[in-house]
Design a protein around this motif. Structure first.
Motif, PDB file in Angstrom:
ATOM      1  N   CYS A 106       0.852  -1.191   0.000  1.00  0.00           N
ATOM      2  CA  CYS A 106       0.000   0.000   0.000  1.00  0.00           C
ATOM      3  C   CYS A 106       0.886   1.238   0.000  1.00  0.00           C
ATOM      4  CB  CYS A 106      -0.888  -0.013   1.242  1.00  0.00           C
ATOM      5  SG  CYS A 106      -1.977   1.403   1.314  1.00  0.00           S
ATOM      6  N   ARG A 130       3.275  -1.285  -7.699  1.00  0.00           N
ATOM      7  CA  ARG A 130       2.482  -0.156  -7.228  1.00  0.00           C
ATOM      8  C   ARG A 130       2.730   0.066  -5.739  1.00  0.00           C
ATOM      9  NH1 ARG A 130      -2.595   1.561  -4.915  1.00  0.00           N
ATOM     10  NH2 ARG A 130      -1.883  -0.038  -3.516  1.00  0.00           N
ATOM     11  N   LYS A 135      -0.153   9.127   0.678  1.00  0.00           N
ATOM     12  CA  LYS A 135      -1.279   8.299   1.092  1.00  0.00           C
ATOM     13  C   LYS A 135      -2.443   9.155   1.572  1.00  0.00           C
ATOM     14  CE  LYS A 135      -1.400   4.748   0.759  1.00  0.00           C
ATOM     15  NZ  LYS A 135      -1.665   4.028  -0.534  1.00  0.00           N
ATOM     16  N   PRO A 136      -3.605   9.010   0.940  1.00  0.00           N
ATOM     17  CA  PRO A 136      -4.786   9.744   1.419  1.00  0.00           C
ATOM     18  C   PRO A 136      -5.409   8.976   2.585  1.00  0.00           C
ATOM     19  CG  PRO A 136      -5.309   8.467  -0.557  1.00  0.00           C
ATOM     20  CD  PRO A 136      -3.911   8.110  -0.176  1.00  0.00           C
ATOM     21  N   GLU A 168       0.330   6.965  -6.593  1.00  0.00           N
ATOM     22  CA  GLU A 168      -0.811   7.898  -6.514  1.00  0.00           C
ATOM     23  C   GLU A 168      -0.394   9.359  -6.340  1.00  0.00           C
ATOM     24  OE1 GLU A 168      -3.830   6.660  -3.738  1.00  0.00           O
ATOM     25  OE2 GLU A 168      -4.926   8.559  -3.906  1.00  0.00           O
ATOM     26  N   GLN A 186      -1.716   7.238 -10.491  1.00  0.00           N
ATOM     27  CA  GLN A 186      -2.972   6.757  -9.911  1.00  0.00           C
ATOM     28  C   GLN A 186      -3.752   7.930  -9.318  1.00  0.00           C
ATOM     29  OE1 GLN A 186      -2.799   3.280  -7.283  1.00  0.00           O
ATOM     30  NE2 GLN A 186      -4.243   4.262  -5.895  1.00  0.00           N
ATOM     31  N   GLY A 188      -6.830   8.274  -6.775  1.00  0.00           N
ATOM     32  CA  GLY A 188      -7.509   7.392  -5.826  1.00  0.00           C
ATOM     33  C   GLY A 188      -9.007   7.628  -5.751  1.00  0.00           C
ATOM     34  N   ALA A 189      -9.667   6.692  -5.071  1.00  0.00           N
ATOM     35  CA  ALA A 189     -11.123   6.719  -4.945  1.00  0.00           C
ATOM     36  C   ALA A 189     -11.614   8.055  -4.371  1.00  0.00           C
ATOM     37  CB  ALA A 189     -11.572   5.573  -4.048  1.00  0.00           C
ATOM     38  N   ARG A 190     -10.889   8.557  -3.373  1.00  0.00           N
ATOM     39  CA  ARG A 190     -11.332   9.800  -2.711  1.00  0.00           C
ATOM     40  C   ARG A 190     -11.209  11.012  -3.620  1.00  0.00           C
ATOM     41  NH1 ARG A 190      -9.320   6.147  -0.081  1.00  0.00           N
ATOM     42  NH2 ARG A 190     -10.056   5.414   1.937  1.00  0.00           N
ATOM     43  N   LYS A 211      -9.351   5.293 -10.080  1.00  0.00           N
ATOM     44  CA  LYS A 211     -10.147   4.403  -9.240  1.00  0.00           C
ATOM     45  C   LYS A 211     -11.581   4.929  -9.074  1.00  0.00           C
ATOM     46  CE  LYS A 211      -7.250   1.767  -6.507  1.00  0.00           C
ATOM     47  NZ  LYS A 211      -6.952   1.421  -5.101  1.00  0.00           N
ATOM     48  N   ARG A 241     -12.700  -0.747  -7.239  1.00  0.00           N
ATOM     49  CA  ARG A 241     -12.052  -1.029  -5.946  1.00  0.00           C
ATOM     50  C   ARG A 241     -13.056  -1.187  -4.812  1.00  0.00           C
ATOM     51  NH1 ARG A 241     -13.419   2.045  -2.128  1.00  0.00           N
ATOM     52  NH2 ARG A 241     -11.400   2.506  -1.210  1.00  0.00           N
ATOM     53  N   HIS A 276      -8.443  -3.468  -1.768  1.00  0.00           N
ATOM     54  CA  HIS A 276      -9.335  -2.472  -1.157  1.00  0.00           C
ATOM     55  C   HIS A 276     -10.787  -2.913  -1.290  1.00  0.00           C
ATOM     56  CE1 HIS A 276      -5.616  -0.260  -1.767  1.00  0.00           C
ATOM     57  NE2 HIS A 276      -5.962   0.392  -0.697  1.00  0.00           N
ATOM     58  N   GLU A 302      -2.342  -5.705  -3.289  1.00  0.00           N
ATOM     59  CA  GLU A 302      -1.404  -5.248  -2.254  1.00  0.00           C
ATOM     60  C   GLU A 302      -0.666  -6.451  -1.666  1.00  0.00           C
ATOM     61  OE1 GLU A 302      -3.045  -0.865  -1.003  1.00  0.00           O
ATOM     62  OE2 GLU A 302      -3.505  -2.496   0.389  1.00  0.00           O
ATOM     63  N   ASP A 313      -2.744  -0.596   5.553  1.00  0.00           N
ATOM     64  CA  ASP A 313      -3.461  -1.684   4.873  1.00  0.00           C
ATOM     65  C   ASP A 313      -2.837  -3.077   5.020  1.00  0.00           C
ATOM     66  OD1 ASP A 313      -5.494  -0.013   4.168  1.00  0.00           O
ATOM     67  OD2 ASP A 313      -4.885   0.237   2.075  1.00  0.00           O
TER      68      ASP A 313
HETATM   69  C1  PEP Z   1      -4.604   2.714  -2.434  1.00  0.00           C
HETATM   70  O1  PEP Z   1      -4.585   2.337  -3.604  1.00  0.00           O
HETATM   71  O2  PEP Z   1      -3.751   2.392  -1.584  1.00  0.00           O
HETATM   72  C2  PEP Z   1      -5.791   3.479  -2.022  1.00  0.00           C
HETATM   73  C3  PEP Z   1      -5.735   4.406  -1.067  1.00  0.00           C
HETATM   74  O3  PEP Z   1      -6.871   3.087  -2.707  1.00  0.00           O
HETATM   75  P1  PEP Z   1      -8.339   3.715  -2.854  1.00  0.00           P
HETATM   76  O4  PEP Z   1      -8.115   5.072  -3.437  1.00  0.00           O
HETATM   77  O5  PEP Z   1      -9.009   2.759  -3.779  1.00  0.00           O
HETATM   78  O6  PEP Z   1      -8.937   3.740  -1.486  1.00  0.00           O
END
Ligand code: PEP
Ligand code: MN
Length: 342
Positions: A106, A130, A135-136, A168, A186, A188-190, A211, A241, A276, A302, A313
């Motif tokens: 992660c 990856r 990191k969010p 990311e 990347q 991310g989802a957020r 994502k 994801r 995820h 991961e 993670d």
């Molecule tokens: C990640 O890929 O580690 C991650 C934070 O993923 P996601 O944006 O899908 O939560």
């Protein structure tokens, strides 16, 4: 609006049509297909006056595109898009017959941790690595990533192991750096609906792994990809994801039904992140099998050699041996549906 060119239209004719579109204050997106080139038009708020375009040499017809997403749509491009990632170990293609496997932690934690995992990922047969340098995290007190130092470690992974790098970007500032170091950016989802970030990624020359947001509908997901493409970056890989549901036996509910739904509506490749998508180590292998069977173009997994001590993670990270097994099984399942592993 889509301008369909004749199969034998020359490059000059395509360019002339693009110039005419741009002179109307609109944006032209030439989309080469196997039989012919089409030119997508964006930037119009209402209907485009096609009168002059349809009469131009090499043009077959102008078709209105009724979907809200245009460049993403199969109506605009019937053939699957291939997103090619050059790596020192050879090109990895998303969207073709071969399924691409991506592994890594992660987060990039230390050079030793990263190189150890990279060695395992490579030994298992993957060519893409990856790991997050930014990191969010839900909590501001959780490990936020090593930032540029992490990107430097990733660059060293490429150099030492020959693996291509996916990492990311969480904002415009980190994207400036990520695009210098990484092979794939990347989002991310957020950040799936961080429109300024999507536009910035759209102006990058590097492919984008986008994502799905954790509550995004398919239309919202495709519109996010449209943001990237509308700025001229057509190398977009979608990633399922997992989404939020009332289920509490998993971290997220991995929506595998979105794979054929995306493939029906869009020409873009779509990969699955079952790490995820489940949040639990023991569910990663079964959901990876299912992802391949359902038609995913790749898997994002991961992997950690010491997940109990991972800085993020750990509970969903699989061990290197499990990753090797996952690749072996994915290869066998791929064969059944006429595909191979990248
Ligand atoms: C990640 O890929 O580690 C991650 C934070 O993923 P996601 O944006 O899908 O939560
Ligand atoms: Mn993670």
């Amino acid at each position: 609006m889509l301008v369909v060119m004749q199969a034998q239209a020359t490059e000059e004719q395509v360019r002339a049509v693009c110039n005419r579109i741009e002179s109307l204050g609109l944006k032209a997106h030439p989309i080469p297909g196997s039989g012919r080139t089409a030119i997508g038009i964006t930037g119009n708020s209402g209907a485009v006056d096609v009168g002059t375009l349809e009469a131009m040499p090499g043009v077959v017809e102008c078709i209105p595109v009724s979907k809200p997403y245009k460049l993403v749509s199969r109506d605009v491009k019937a053939d699957n898009s291939l997103v090619r990632i050059p790596t020192p170990l050879g090109e990895v293609v998303f969207g073709g017959k071969a399924i691409a496997i991506v592994g890594g932690p992660c987060a990039v934690e230390t050079p030793e941790q990263t190189f150890t995992i990279a060695g395992h990922v490579k030994d298992a047969g993957a060519r893409l690595f990856r790991g997050g340098a930014y990191k969010p995290r839900t909590s501001p007190y959780s490990f936020q990533g090593l930032g540029e130092q992490g990107l430097q470690i990733l660059a060293e992974v490429r150099e030492r192991f020959g693996l291509g790098i996916i990492t990311e970007a969480i904002d415009n500032e980190s994207l400036d750096l990520v695009e210098k170091y990484a092979d794939v950016i990347q989002i991310g989802a957020r950040n799936m609906q961080n429109f300024s970030l999507l536009k910035r990624a759209g102006r990058s020359k590097k492919p984008v792994l986008l994502k799905r947001g954790m509550s995004a509908t398919l239309d919202e997901f495709l519109m996010a990809a449209e943001y990237v493409m509308s700025e001229g970056n057509y190398n977009v890989i979608l990633c399922e994801r997992g989404v939020r549901t009332f289920a509490d036996h998993t971290r997220n509910t991995l929506d595998l039904s979105v794979i054929p739904a995306v493939q029906r509506r869009s020409h873009l490749p779509i990969v699955v992140d079952p790490s995820h998508g489940t949040g639990k180590r023991h569910k990663v292998l079964p959901l990876s099998r299912a992802s391949v069977a359902v038609g995913a173009d790749g898997l994002l997994i991961e992997v950690h050699h010491d997940p109990d001590r991972a800085l993020s993670d750990g509970p969903q990270s699989i061990l290197p041996d499990e990753f090797a097994q996952l690749i072996r099984e994915a290869r066998e399942i791929a064969q059944v549906i006429g595909r191979t592993l990248n």
